[in-house]
Design a protein around this motif. Sequence first.
Motif, mmCIF file in Angstrom:
data_model
loop_
_atom_site.group_PDB
_atom_site.id
_atom_site.type_symbol
_atom_site.label_atom_id
_atom_site.label_comp_id
_atom_site.label_asym_id
_atom_site.label_seq_id
_atom_site.Cartn_x
_atom_site.Cartn_y
_atom_site.Cartn_z
ATOM 1 N N GLU A 18 0.838 -1.199 0.000
ATOM 2 C CA GLU A 18 0.000 0.000 0.000
ATOM 3 C C GLU A 18 0.871 1.246 0.000
ATOM 4 O O GLU A 18 0.650 2.183 -0.773
ATOM 5 C CB GLU A 18 -0.947 0.012 1.209
ATOM 6 C CG GLU A 18 -2.071 -0.986 1.106
ATOM 7 C CD GLU A 18 -3.050 -0.929 2.276
ATOM 8 O OE1 GLU A 18 -3.137 0.125 2.958
ATOM 9 O OE2 GLU A 18 -3.737 -1.940 2.497
ATOM 10 N N ALA A 41 2.561 1.716 -3.409
ATOM 11 C CA ALA A 41 1.597 2.182 -4.416
ATOM 12 C C ALA A 41 1.309 3.669 -4.241
ATOM 13 O O ALA A 41 1.255 4.419 -5.224
ATOM 14 C CB ALA A 41 0.306 1.371 -4.325
ATOM 15 N N LEU A 42 1.126 4.100 -3.008
ATOM 16 C CA LEU A 42 0.823 5.504 -2.743
ATOM 17 C C LEU A 42 2.016 6.405 -3.031
ATOM 18 O O LEU A 42 1.868 7.487 -3.602
ATOM 19 C CB LEU A 42 0.386 5.686 -1.289
ATOM 20 C CG LEU A 42 -0.952 5.061 -0.913
ATOM 21 C CD1 LEU A 42 -1.118 5.035 0.610
ATOM 22 C CD2 LEU A 42 -2.099 5.795 -1.580
ATOM 23 N N ALA A 85 -3.299 2.589 -6.895
ATOM 24 C CA ALA A 85 -3.625 3.952 -6.467
ATOM 25 C C ALA A 85 -3.990 4.795 -7.688
ATOM 26 O O ALA A 85 -3.488 4.575 -8.781
ATOM 27 C CB ALA A 85 -2.431 4.576 -5.743
ATOM 28 N N SER A 86 -4.882 5.754 -7.467
ATOM 29 C CA SER A 86 -5.263 6.676 -8.538
ATOM 30 C C SER A 86 -4.227 7.794 -8.635
ATOM 31 O O SER A 86 -3.272 7.840 -7.858
ATOM 32 C CB SER A 86 -6.647 7.254 -8.258
ATOM 33 O OG SER A 86 -6.584 8.085 -7.115
ATOM 34 N N ARG A 143 -4.438 10.480 -2.392
ATOM 35 C CA ARG A 143 -4.716 9.496 -3.431
ATOM 36 C C ARG A 143 -5.786 8.542 -2.940
ATOM 37 O O ARG A 143 -5.779 8.133 -1.785
ATOM 38 C CB ARG A 143 -3.463 8.677 -3.771
ATOM 39 C CG ARG A 143 -2.345 9.501 -4.355
ATOM 40 C CD ARG A 143 -1.157 8.672 -4.712
ATOM 41 N NE ARG A 143 -1.323 8.163 -6.072
ATOM 42 C CZ ARG A 143 -0.369 7.538 -6.745
ATOM 43 N NH1 ARG A 143 0.804 7.317 -6.181
ATOM 44 N NH2 ARG A 143 -0.576 7.107 -7.970
ATOM 45 N N TYR A 190 -7.195 4.700 -3.351
ATOM 46 C CA TYR A 190 -6.550 3.448 -3.736
ATOM 47 C C TYR A 190 -7.435 2.266 -3.404
ATOM 48 O O TYR A 190 -8.349 2.352 -2.599
ATOM 49 C CB TYR A 190 -5.162 3.309 -3.110
ATOM 50 C CG TYR A 190 -5.108 3.201 -1.598
ATOM 51 C CD1 TYR A 190 -4.719 2.008 -0.991
ATOM 52 C CD2 TYR A 190 -5.405 4.275 -0.773
ATOM 53 C CE1 TYR A 190 -4.632 1.902 0.391
ATOM 54 C CE2 TYR A 190 -5.318 4.181 0.606
ATOM 55 C CZ TYR A 190 -4.932 2.992 1.179
ATOM 56 O OH TYR A 190 -4.846 2.888 2.544
ATOM 57 N N HIS A 225 -7.216 -2.037 -2.626
ATOM 58 C CA HIS A 225 -6.378 -3.194 -2.278
ATOM 59 C C HIS A 225 -7.244 -4.443 -2.434
ATOM 60 O O HIS A 225 -8.306 -4.546 -1.826
ATOM 61 C CB HIS A 225 -5.876 -3.074 -0.843
ATOM 62 C CG HIS A 225 -4.765 -4.026 -0.519
ATOM 63 N ND1 HIS A 225 -3.798 -3.716 0.398
ATOM 64 C CD2 HIS A 225 -4.433 -5.252 -0.989
ATOM 65 C CE1 HIS A 225 -2.942 -4.724 0.489
ATOM 66 N NE2 HIS A 225 -3.328 -5.673 -0.349
ATOM 67 N N ARG A 230 -11.581 -0.114 -0.644
ATOM 68 C CA ARG A 230 -11.168 1.164 -1.218
ATOM 69 C C ARG A 230 -10.967 2.166 -0.104
ATOM 70 O O ARG A 230 -11.675 2.140 0.904
ATOM 71 C CB ARG A 230 -12.243 1.686 -2.178
ATOM 72 C CG ARG A 230 -12.398 0.852 -3.409
ATOM 73 C CD ARG A 230 -13.519 1.336 -4.275
ATOM 74 N NE ARG A 230 -13.466 2.785 -4.419
ATOM 75 C CZ ARG A 230 -14.238 3.479 -5.218
ATOM 76 N NH1 ARG A 230 -15.153 2.880 -5.923
ATOM 77 N NH2 ARG A 230 -14.121 4.794 -5.299
#
Length: 160
Positions: A89, A92-93, A117-118, A129, A131, A133, A145
């Motif tokens: 996580e 990704a962030l 992540a967006s 962000r 995201y 998982h 989410r």
Amino acid sequence: MVVNSKLTKFMKLRFVVLLGLGAVAGCTTTGQTLQPEVVPSQQQAAVQPPADDGKLAARIVSAMNGGLVGGSIGSELSNRERRLGLEAEYRALEYTQGGQAVTWKSDRGSSYGEVVASQPYRVGSQDCRQYTHTVYAGGPSTSARGTACRNADGSWTPLT
């Protein structure tokens, strides 16, 4: 001891303020996301993480308070597997472009997951962000989410 007490109070206040910002920005994890007026982040995350010094990584990951994998989607995972998910996580962030998947897999190979992540967006002076998982742990996949905002020290605080 007095310094730790003041630091703890400061961190609690910071978390409450961040929760308030999330509410104002319309961030939710219920799937009913309001569309706040946001400015795309000018700051692009590096593709590769910096050299890991252990203590810094542990502090940054622990600041995520369990992240999404610490909730119901991680209930069938071992502590080690939840830690792998939480680290994914964070990666990704912090380090990926919007829409890129960061995967993790347990040592046993029976559990694995994916974090996406967006694009980052600004709320005040913070990058945030949304995201997702997804965890695969021997049965049907489960997903959660959430939204997290980046702190000045590099840690991410979930708004869930």
